[in-house]
Scaffold this motif. Structure first.
Motif, PDB file in Angstrom:
ATOM      1  N   UNK A   1      35.798 -48.466 -22.401  1.00 37.47           N
ATOM      2  CA  UNK A   1      36.347 -47.700 -23.518  1.00 37.47           C
ATOM      3  C   UNK A   1      36.549 -46.257 -23.080  1.00 37.47           C
ATOM      4  N   UNK A   2      37.541 -45.620 -23.629  1.00 39.94           N
ATOM      5  CA  UNK A   2      37.889 -44.285 -23.188  1.00 39.94           C
ATOM      6  C   UNK A   2      37.537 -43.208 -24.179  1.00 39.94           C
ATOM      7  N   UNK A   3      37.924 -42.026 -23.825  1.00 38.89           N
ATOM      8  CA  UNK A   3      37.717 -40.842 -24.648  1.00 38.89           C
ATOM      9  C   UNK A   3      39.046 -40.527 -25.345  1.00 38.89           C
ATOM     10  N   UNK A   4      39.487 -41.427 -26.186  1.00 37.97           N
ATOM     11  CA  UNK A   4      40.790 -41.307 -26.824  1.00 37.97           C
ATOM     12  C   UNK A   4      40.608 -41.333 -28.339  1.00 37.97           C
ATOM     13  N   UNK A   5      41.436 -40.523 -29.038  1.00 42.51           N
ATOM     14  CA  UNK A   5      41.417 -40.529 -30.493  1.00 42.51           C
ATOM     15  C   UNK A   5      42.851 -40.335 -30.986  1.00 42.51           C
ATOM     16  N   UNK A   6      43.170 -40.948 -32.071  1.00 39.29           N
ATOM     17  CA  UNK A   6      44.487 -40.823 -32.684  1.00 39.29           C
ATOM     18  C   UNK A   6      44.723 -39.369 -33.079  1.00 39.29           C
ATOM     19  N   UNK A   7      45.905 -38.848 -32.767  1.00 37.44           N
ATOM     20  CA  UNK A   7      46.216 -37.452 -33.033  1.00 37.44           C
ATOM     21  C   UNK A   7      46.102 -37.119 -34.516  1.00 37.44           C
ATOM     22  N   UNK A   8      46.625 -37.981 -35.393  1.00 38.35           N
ATOM     23  CA  UNK A   8      46.554 -37.701 -36.839  1.00 38.35           C
ATOM     24  C   UNK A   8      45.110 -37.636 -37.310  1.00 38.35           C
ATOM     25  N   UNK A   9      44.292 -38.526 -36.793  1.00 34.91           N
ATOM     26  CA  UNK A   9      42.868 -38.537 -37.163  1.00 34.91           C
ATOM     27  C   UNK A   9      42.201 -37.256 -36.684  1.00 34.91           C
ATOM     28  N   UNK A  10      42.503 -36.852 -35.469  1.00 32.19           N
ATOM     29  CA  UNK A  10      41.923 -35.627 -34.917  1.00 32.19           C
ATOM     30  C   UNK A  10      42.342 -34.407 -35.733  1.00 32.19           C
ATOM     31  N   UNK A  11      43.616 -34.331 -36.090  1.00 33.01           N
ATOM     32  CA  UNK A  11      44.103 -33.196 -36.887  1.00 33.01           C
ATOM     33  C   UNK A  11      43.410 -33.162 -38.243  1.00 33.01           C
ATOM     34  N   UNK A  12      43.247 -34.313 -38.856  1.00 36.71           N
ATOM     35  CA  UNK A  12      42.579 -34.370 -40.163  1.00 36.71           C
ATOM     36  C   UNK A  12      41.111 -33.950 -40.042  1.00 36.71           C
ATOM     37  N   UNK A  13      40.449 -34.386 -38.982  1.00 36.76           N
ATOM     38  CA  UNK A  13      39.059 -33.976 -38.757  1.00 36.76           C
ATOM     39  C   UNK A  13      38.967 -32.464 -38.521  1.00 36.76           C
ATOM     40  N   UNK A  14      39.899 -31.927 -37.778  1.00 35.53           N
ATOM     41  CA  UNK A  14      39.937 -30.481 -37.545  1.00 35.53           C
ATOM     42  C   UNK A  14      40.126 -29.725 -38.859  1.00 35.53           C
ATOM     43  N   UNK A  15      41.062 -30.180 -39.671  1.00 36.47           N
ATOM     44  CA  UNK A  15      41.295 -29.534 -40.971  1.00 36.47           C
ATOM     45  C   UNK A  15      40.037 -29.548 -41.834  1.00 36.47           C
ATOM     46  N   UNK A  16      39.379 -30.694 -41.883  1.00 32.60           N
ATOM     47  CA  UNK A  16      38.154 -30.809 -42.687  1.00 32.60           C
ATOM     48  C   UNK A  16      37.090 -29.846 -42.166  1.00 32.60           C
ATOM     49  N   UNK A  17      36.909 -29.820 -40.853  1.00 29.97           N
ATOM     50  CA  UNK A  17      35.880 -28.962 -40.267  1.00 29.97           C
ATOM     51  C   UNK A  17      36.204 -27.482 -40.490  1.00 29.97           C
ATOM     52  N   UNK A  18      37.454 -27.114 -40.286  1.00 34.26           N
ATOM     53  CA  UNK A  18      37.861 -25.710 -40.484  1.00 34.26           C
ATOM     54  C   UNK A  18      37.664 -25.298 -41.933  1.00 34.26           C
ATOM     55  N   UNK A  19      38.110 -26.146 -42.871  1.00 35.07           N
ATOM     56  CA  UNK A  19      37.959 -25.825 -44.300  1.00 35.07           C
ATOM     57  C   UNK A  19      36.485 -25.692 -44.674  1.00 35.07           C
ATOM     58  N   UNK A  20      35.676 -26.610 -44.187  1.00 37.86           N
ATOM     59  CA  UNK A  20      34.244 -26.592 -44.500  1.00 37.86           C
ATOM     60  C   UNK A  20      33.590 -25.313 -43.989  1.00 37.86           C
TER      61      UNK A  20
END
Length: 177
Positions: A1-20
């Motif tokens: 398994x790799x170190x890969x994540x869906x771009x949309x998921x990553x962007x949404x996680x970033x938005x949540x973290x930044x807002x929080x």
């Protein structure tokens, strides 16, 4: 398994973290700053206070040493102590003074680094609080806020793919809450 994540998921996680974190910076800036400082410096505020107390004690001893040097010269001039004893005392005082000055220089550098970390945390808190209602993450905002993102290795937990994501912000690094 790799170190890969869906771009949309990553962007949404970033938005949540930044807002929080932006909301925390607005509502509880002191608590967030204390947490950041503790993470950047494991001993945090206690170490800073210890450094300042040690520097105060060093300054006090340095002042005492100056008085002792003057007193030794006066005693020698008055004939209260022999010249050999005076020279011995002066050498001992000067050796101690040199040692104390070296200690003070090192502690001063540590304190300065702590103050730089504290200023960086203040700058970050000022910057991030404007993003509590961030709707869309564009490139300039990402570059302004985020230094790097680490995506951990994927693993399956209870039938779902999971991976650890660490967001390292400019000025303060990874802020774990």
């Amino acid at each position: 398994m790799g170190h890969i994540i869906n771009q949309r998921v990553l962007i949404e996680l970033l938005l949540i973290d930044i807002r929080f974190k932006a909301a925390l910076a607005q509502n509880q800036p002191d608590a967030l700053k204390e947490k950041i400082m503790a993470q950047r410096n494991a001993a945090g505020l206690q170490q800073r206070n210890t450094i300042q107390a040690t520097m105060t004690a060093l300054d006090k001893r340095l002042a005492e040493l100056e008085k002792l040097v003057v007193a030794a010269y006066e005693d020698k001039v008055k004939g209260a102590i022999p010249e050999a004893v005076c020279v011995q005392l002066l050498k001992r005082y000067e050796d101690e003074r040199t040692d104390k000055l070296e200690q003070r220089t090192k502690l001063s550098a540590q304190l300065e680094a702590y103050q730089e970390d504290e200023q960086a945390a203040d700058d970050w808190l000022t910057m991030i609080r404007d993003y509590s209602r961030l709707e869309e993450l564009d490139r300039p905002t990402l570059l302004r806020l985020v230094k790097r993102i680490e995506v951990g290795e994927r693993r399956v937990v209870n039938g779902h793919d999971e991976c650890d994501i660490k967001i390292y912000y400019n000025f303060v690094g990874f802020v774990e809450l």
